[in-house]
Design a protein around this motif. Sequence first.
Motif, short mmCIF file in Angstrom:
data_model
loop_
_atom_site.label_atom_id
_atom_site.label_comp_id
_atom_site.label_asym_id
_atom_site.label_seq_id
_atom_site.Cartn_x
_atom_site.Cartn_y
_atom_site.Cartn_z
N ASN A 1 -5.94 21.64 -84.53
CA ASN A 1 -4.70 21.80 -85.29
C ASN A 1 -3.49 21.23 -84.54
O ASN A 1 -2.44 21.85 -84.43
CB ASN A 1 -4.46 23.26 -85.64
CG ASN A 1 -3.56 23.41 -86.85
OD1 ASN A 1 -3.35 22.46 -87.61
ND2 ASN A 1 -3.01 24.59 -87.03
N ASN B 1 0.01 20.85 -86.19
CA ASN B 1 -0.20 21.56 -87.46
C ASN B 1 -0.73 20.63 -88.56
O ASN B 1 -0.42 20.79 -89.74
CB ASN B 1 1.09 22.25 -87.89
CG ASN B 1 0.82 23.51 -88.67
OD1 ASN B 1 -0.28 24.03 -88.65
ND2 ASN B 1 1.83 23.99 -89.38
N TYR C 1 -2.96 22.26 -91.50
CA TYR C 1 -2.18 22.91 -92.56
C TYR C 1 -1.53 21.85 -93.47
O TYR C 1 -1.54 22.00 -94.69
CB TYR C 1 -1.10 23.80 -91.94
CG TYR C 1 -0.22 24.46 -92.98
CD1 TYR C 1 -0.65 25.60 -93.63
CD2 TYR C 1 1.01 23.92 -93.31
CE1 TYR C 1 0.13 26.19 -94.61
CE2 TYR C 1 1.80 24.51 -94.27
CZ TYR C 1 1.36 25.64 -94.92
OH TYR C 1 2.13 26.22 -95.89
N THR D 1 -4.29 20.27 -95.74
CA THR D 1 -4.90 21.16 -96.73
C THR D 1 -3.90 21.67 -97.76
O THR D 1 -4.30 22.10 -98.84
CB THR D 1 -5.57 22.36 -96.04
OG1 THR D 1 -4.62 23.03 -95.22
CG2 THR D 1 -6.76 21.90 -95.22
N HIS D 2 -2.62 21.65 -97.46
CA HIS D 2 -1.62 22.16 -98.39
C HIS D 2 -0.78 21.06 -99.03
O HIS D 2 0.30 21.33 -99.54
CB HIS D 2 -0.72 23.16 -97.68
CG HIS D 2 -1.42 24.43 -97.34
ND1 HIS D 2 -2.23 24.56 -96.24
CD2 HIS D 2 -1.45 25.63 -97.97
CE1 HIS D 2 -2.73 25.76 -96.20
NE2 HIS D 2 -2.27 26.45 -97.24
N SER D 3 -1.25 19.85 -99.00
CA SER D 3 -0.53 18.74 -99.60
C SER D 3 -1.40 18.08 -100.66
O SER D 3 -2.62 18.05 -100.55
CB SER D 3 -0.17 17.71 -98.52
OG SER D 3 0.39 16.57 -99.12
N THR D 4 -0.76 17.53 -101.67
CA THR D 4 -1.53 16.83 -102.71
C THR D 4 -2.05 15.50 -102.20
O THR D 4 -2.99 14.95 -102.77
CB THR D 4 -0.66 16.60 -103.95
OG1 THR D 4 0.51 15.87 -103.57
CG2 THR D 4 -0.25 17.92 -104.58
N GLY E 1 -3.24 15.01 -99.08
CA GLY E 1 -3.97 15.28 -97.85
C GLY E 1 -5.19 14.40 -97.67
O GLY E 1 -5.43 13.89 -96.57
#
Length: 101
Positions: A30, A33, A36, A39-42, A44
């Motif tokens: 990580n 980061n 994160y 995984t939390h972005s369109t 990614g």
Amino acid sequence: MPRIMRLLIRQTIIGFVLSALFIALLYAMNVANLWYLVTHSTYGVFATLILWVLNGIVFASVQFGIAVMRLGDDEDSRPGGGHAQPVPVPAEAAAPRTLRL
């Protein structure tokens, strides 16, 4: 297929595998980061693809460069080779003229 092309393809595959391992380590540890963010972005998956391709190009280039440099003949490893030392040659240089006002 010529030997150099087989070498290029093999080193390219190794470079892209190393790139995948590098990215897996980046995500696993990580760093900055990244896990994160990915995984939390369109975007990614697209970002991971770009990261893999660009790192793959770098790692494949380094792999190929190292492989080409290691292609030397056995004659290169014998002692007594090398370049002759250059002989210094004296040269004259005139002093520049100064301007008088």
